[in-house]
Design a protein around this motif. Structure first.
Motif, PDB file in Angstrom:
ATOM      1  N   SER A  21       6.167   1.094  -6.658  1.00  0.00           N
ATOM      2  CA  SER A  21       5.504   2.280  -5.219  1.00  0.00           C
ATOM      3  C   SER A  21       4.731   2.763  -5.542  1.00  0.00           C
ATOM      4  CB  SER A  21       6.190   3.691  -5.926  1.00  0.00           C
ATOM      5  OG  SER A  21       5.836   4.051  -7.470  1.00  0.00           O
ATOM      6  N   GLY A  22       2.714   2.015  -5.396  1.00  0.00           N
ATOM      7  CA  GLY A  22       2.274   1.517  -5.252  1.00  0.00           C
ATOM      8  C   GLY A  22       1.521   0.864  -4.525  1.00  0.00           C
ATOM      9  N   ASN A  23       0.482   0.005  -5.107  1.00  0.00           N
ATOM     10  CA  ASN A  23      -0.542  -0.536  -4.577  1.00  0.00           C
ATOM     11  C   ASN A  23      -0.158  -2.465  -5.466  1.00  0.00           C
ATOM     12  OD1 ASN A  23      -1.232   0.501  -2.484  1.00  0.00           O
ATOM     13  ND2 ASN A  23      -2.702   1.440  -3.351  1.00  0.00           N
ATOM     14  N   ARG A  35       0.931  -1.074  -0.108  1.00  0.00           N
ATOM     15  CA  ARG A  35      -0.523  -0.031   0.345  1.00  0.00           C
ATOM     16  C   ARG A  35       1.631   1.116  -0.312  1.00  0.00           C
ATOM     17  NH1 ARG A  35      -2.847  -3.431  -1.910  1.00  0.00           N
ATOM     18  NH2 ARG A  35      -4.655  -3.636  -1.027  1.00  0.00           N
ATOM     19  N   ASN A  36       0.676   1.681  -0.702  1.00  0.00           N
ATOM     20  CA  ASN A  36       1.493   3.265  -1.113  1.00  0.00           C
ATOM     21  C   ASN A  36       3.206   2.596  -1.135  1.00  0.00           C
ATOM     22  OD1 ASN A  36      -0.700   5.115  -1.034  1.00  0.00           O
ATOM     23  ND2 ASN A  36      -0.815   4.671   0.306  1.00  0.00           N
ATOM     24  N   GLY A  37       3.816   1.832  -1.742  1.00  0.00           N
ATOM     25  CA  GLY A  37       4.684   1.272  -1.444  1.00  0.00           C
ATOM     26  C   GLY A  37       5.003   0.616  -0.817  1.00  0.00           C
ATOM     27  N   LYS A  38       4.418   0.578   0.198  1.00  0.00           N
ATOM     28  CA  LYS A  38       5.315  -0.406   1.787  1.00  0.00           C
ATOM     29  C   LYS A  38       4.501  -1.776   2.068  1.00  0.00           C
ATOM     30  CE  LYS A  38       6.550   4.660   4.418  1.00  0.00           C
ATOM     31  NZ  LYS A  38       7.302   4.677   3.018  1.00  0.00           N
TER      32      LYS A  38
END
Length: 117
Positions: A81-83, A27-30
């Motif tokens: 870097s996204g989901n 989620r948001n790259g994490k």
């Protein structure tokens, strides 16, 4: 579980345990853990372009979250870097509806219990 060559009991246990496992997604790259297996219903396109043969033959189908490792491993490898999302579903759709309802009602810890399976 008929037709599984005698492995029905094991397959049922493995499937039920999956509903108790965390989803590893980005989620948001994490990388995050979500306990949403069997939930988060949505439709997935089983084609890339509208004029693909698979668009006509398969189209969009209902899916729900499932803890396949690819949601984390592919995303890590590609350094997104996204989901990321993964899902699975079954047919006829009534089974998707039943599984979504069961996951909403039954505590996650029960799914991992051999006695529950």
């Amino acid at each position: 579980t008929a037709g599984l060559g005698g492995s029905g009991e094991v397959n049922l246990l493995i499937t039920n345990e999956g509903f108790g496992e965390p989803m590893l997604v980005f989620r948001n790259g994490k990388l995050v853990k979500r306990f949403t297996a069997g939930g988060d219903s949505r439709k997935a396109k089983f084609y890339i372009k509208d004029d693909d043969l698979s668009a006509r033959l398969v189209g969009e189908r209902p899916v729900w979250d499932w803890p396949f490792p690819e949601s984390a491993t592919v995303a890590q490898h590609l350094k997104i870097s996204g989901n990321s999302n993964v899902g699975m579903g079954t047919a006829p759709d009534i089974w998707n509806v039943i599984l979504n309802a069961m996951v909403a009602i039954v505590p996650r810890s029960w799914w991992k219990s051999k006695a529950f399976s």
